[in-house]
Design a protein around this motif. Structure first.
Motif, PDB file in Angstrom:
ATOM      1  N   LYS A  22       0.832  -1.202   0.000  1.00  0.00           N
ATOM      2  CA  LYS A  22       0.000   0.000   0.000  1.00  0.00           C
ATOM      3  C   LYS A  22       0.866   1.251   0.000  1.00  0.00           C
ATOM      4  O   LYS A  22       0.591   2.205  -0.729  1.00  0.00           O
ATOM      5  CB  LYS A  22      -0.922  -0.017   1.230  1.00  0.00           C
ATOM      6  N   LYS A  23       1.945   1.254   0.797  1.00  0.00           N
ATOM      7  CA  LYS A  23       2.858   2.400   0.825  1.00  0.00           C
ATOM      8  C   LYS A  23       3.511   2.600  -0.538  1.00  0.00           C
ATOM      9  O   LYS A  23       3.643   3.716  -1.016  1.00  0.00           O
ATOM     10  CB  LYS A  23       3.926   2.210   1.903  1.00  0.00           C
ATOM     11  N   LYS A  24       3.929   1.499  -1.153  1.00  0.00           N
ATOM     12  CA  LYS A  24       4.576   1.584  -2.459  1.00  0.00           C
ATOM     13  C   LYS A  24       3.611   2.118  -3.512  1.00  0.00           C
ATOM     14  O   LYS A  24       3.978   2.968  -4.331  1.00  0.00           O
ATOM     15  CB  LYS A  24       5.107   0.214  -2.870  1.00  0.00           C
ATOM     16  N   GLU A  25       2.379   1.649  -3.513  1.00  0.00           N
ATOM     17  CA  GLU A  25       1.384   2.136  -4.468  1.00  0.00           C
ATOM     18  C   GLU A  25       1.069   3.609  -4.240  1.00  0.00           C
ATOM     19  O   GLU A  25       0.869   4.361  -5.195  1.00  0.00           O
ATOM     20  CB  GLU A  25       0.116   1.292  -4.393  1.00  0.00           C
ATOM     21  N   ASN A  26       1.042   4.041  -2.985  1.00  0.00           N
ATOM     22  CA  ASN A  26       0.792   5.450  -2.698  1.00  0.00           C
ATOM     23  C   ASN A  26       1.942   6.324  -3.176  1.00  0.00           C
ATOM     24  O   ASN A  26       1.728   7.445  -3.639  1.00  0.00           O
ATOM     25  CB  ASN A  26       0.536   5.672  -1.212  1.00  0.00           C
ATOM     26  N   LYS A  27       3.188   5.828  -3.078  1.00  0.00           N
ATOM     27  CA  LYS A  27       4.338   6.582  -3.578  1.00  0.00           C
ATOM     28  C   LYS A  27       4.280   6.711  -5.089  1.00  0.00           C
ATOM     29  O   LYS A  27       4.642   7.734  -5.653  1.00  0.00           O
ATOM     30  CB  LYS A  27       5.647   5.887  -3.186  1.00  0.00           C
ATOM     31  N   GLN A  29       1.527   6.762  -6.906  1.00  0.00           N
ATOM     32  CA  GLN A  29       0.404   7.630  -7.242  1.00  0.00           C
ATOM     33  C   GLN A  29       0.664   9.085  -6.889  1.00  0.00           C
ATOM     34  O   GLN A  29       0.064   9.982  -7.468  1.00  0.00           O
ATOM     35  CB  GLN A  29      -0.867   7.155  -6.533  1.00  0.00           C
ATOM     36  N   ALA A  30       1.568   9.348  -5.939  1.00  0.00           N
ATOM     37  CA  ALA A  30       1.799  10.719  -5.472  1.00  0.00           C
ATOM     38  C   ALA A  30       2.224  11.674  -6.589  1.00  0.00           C
ATOM     39  O   ALA A  30       1.683  12.777  -6.687  1.00  0.00           O
ATOM     40  CB  ALA A  30       2.815  10.722  -4.343  1.00  0.00           C
ATOM     41  N   SER A  49      -2.102  -4.543  -3.566  1.00  0.00           N
ATOM     42  CA  SER A  49      -2.444  -4.265  -2.168  1.00  0.00           C
ATOM     43  C   SER A  49      -3.886  -4.673  -1.863  1.00  0.00           C
ATOM     44  O   SER A  49      -4.176  -5.157  -0.772  1.00  0.00           O
ATOM     45  CB  SER A  49      -2.225  -2.787  -1.838  1.00  0.00           C
TER      46      SER A  49
END
Length: 135
Positions: A22-27, A29-30, A49
């Motif tokens: 989830k953290k990797k996907e959010n990075k 998408q940022a 995720s």
């Protein structure tokens, strides 16, 4: 007796992997979000995720249900050693055998069903994507 411990261990590992994914996907998408929203909206995907979140939910649900069932039948106690099977070496051997057979089988079965669900959703998503591309 303690068959829920094996899926609980798997659930802990899967939950950690879920948080990392989830953290990797959010990075990823940022940067897209920082571009004032001028990027193309991709159709929602069944991301890694989300897949791990589904597996974690299935495992934790089963673990909680089994733990409650064992508590209901008096196989778990609120005082040390918590598992009644750990009070004597003979019972501990039976408990470890149950964990190795029943616990592993439950964890593998839940993971296999999850894999089948993910494969089905991926196939459906690819068909939907190809059908929308043709239109």
């Amino acid at each position: 007796m303690a068959c829920f411990i094996v899926p609980a261990a798997e659930a802990i590992v899967v939950t950690a992997a879920f948080v990392a994914a989830k953290k990797k996907e959010n990075k990823i998408q940022a940067p897209k979000l920082a571009d004032e929203g001028k990027f193309e909206q991709e159709p929602k995907k069944f991301t890694w995720s989300k897949k791990l979140g589904l597996l974690a939910g299935l495992l934790w649900g089963g673990v909680l249900l089994l733990a409650f069932e064992h508590l209901w039948h008096g196989e778990i106690s609120p005082v040390y050693p918590f598992l009644t099977a750990m009070q004597s070496p003979g019972e501990t051997k039976v408990m470890l055998h149950e964990m190795a057979t029943v616990g592993v089988t439950m964890a593998v079965t839940v993971t296999a069903v999850w894999g089948a669900i993910c494969a089905f959703v991926d196939v459906k998503y690819k068909k939907l994507k190809s059908a929308s591309a043709e239109v």
